[in-house]
Design a protein around this motif. Structure first.
Motif, short mmCIF file in Angstrom:
data_model
loop_
_atom_site.label_atom_id
_atom_site.label_comp_id
_atom_site.label_asym_id
_atom_site.label_seq_id
_atom_site.Cartn_x
_atom_site.Cartn_y
_atom_site.Cartn_z
N MET A 84 0.83 -1.21 0.00
CA MET A 84 0.00 0.00 0.00
C MET A 84 0.86 1.25 0.00
SD MET A 84 -3.19 -0.98 2.39
CE MET A 84 -4.27 -2.32 1.91
N CYS A 85 1.95 1.23 0.73
CA CYS A 85 2.88 2.37 0.70
C CYS A 85 3.40 2.59 -0.72
CB CYS A 85 4.05 2.14 1.65
SG CYS A 85 3.67 2.31 3.39
N PHE A 86 3.82 1.51 -1.34
CA PHE A 86 4.36 1.56 -2.70
C PHE A 86 3.31 2.13 -3.65
CE2 PHE A 86 7.75 -1.18 -5.01
CZ PHE A 86 8.04 -0.14 -5.87
N ALA A 87 2.10 1.60 -3.59
CA ALA A 87 1.01 2.06 -4.46
C ALA A 87 0.69 3.53 -4.21
CB ALA A 87 -0.22 1.19 -4.25
N ASN A 88 0.57 3.91 -2.95
CA ASN A 88 0.25 5.30 -2.62
C ASN A 88 1.31 6.25 -3.16
OD1 ASN A 88 -2.04 4.52 -1.26
ND2 ASN A 88 -1.20 4.86 0.78
N SER A 89 2.56 5.87 -3.02
CA SER A 89 3.64 6.76 -3.45
C SER A 89 3.65 6.97 -4.96
CB SER A 89 5.00 6.22 -2.99
OG SER A 89 5.39 5.12 -3.78
N LEU A 90 3.09 6.00 -5.69
CA LEU A 90 3.04 6.09 -7.16
C LEU A 90 1.64 6.44 -7.65
CD1 LEU A 90 5.24 2.97 -7.97
CD2 LEU A 90 5.92 5.39 -8.01
N ASP A 91 0.75 6.81 -6.72
CA ASP A 91 -0.63 7.19 -7.03
C ASP A 91 -1.37 6.09 -7.79
OD1 ASP A 91 -2.74 8.94 -6.73
OD2 ASP A 91 -2.38 9.93 -8.66
#
Length: 118
Positions: A84-91
């Motif tokens: 989720m962190c990865f996804a959030n950081s890449l929108d």
């Protein structure tokens, strides 16, 4: 919506609500999200920790007496958090990504496996 786990009611969360919860948590800190390569390294570490737990539970390598207690559940939770962190950081919205992946599997692999008889 609610469901019951161990006799207690738990509110069902959506992928979007969980991504927002992670974003709210990370947003408290000046450092914010790690860079993508750092997050990939972190994800790799977490997958390694999951592999270690699976090996302890199902493989031939028992845990050492001095090793801390851990669980497959917690390691999967860590992987979900970093994902989720990865996804959030890449929108990236993971519910959209999941839908696209399921469409791919339902078309590309529709005849790949032996179906259960109804």
């Amino acid at each position: 919506m609610e469901w019951t786990k161990g006799g207690r009611k738990v509110e069902k969360r959506t992928m979007n609500s969980m991504q927002k919860e992670v974003d709210d948590y990370i947003s408290q800190f000046k450092e914010g999200y790690f860079h993508p390569l750092s997050m990939l390294a972190r994800m790799t570490e977490e997958v390694g920790e999951l592999a270690r737990e699976v090996n302890h539970q199902f493989g031939e390598k028992p845990k050492k007496a001095e090793e801390k207690e851990n669980s497959i559940e917690m390691e999967l939770g860590d992987i979900l958090f970093i994902t989720m962190c990865f996804a959030n950081s890449l929108d990236i919205q993971l519910d959209d990504a999941f839908q696209k992946v399921m469409e791919k599997y339902n078309t590309r692999d529709k005849d790949r496996w032996t179906r259960q008889e109804s």
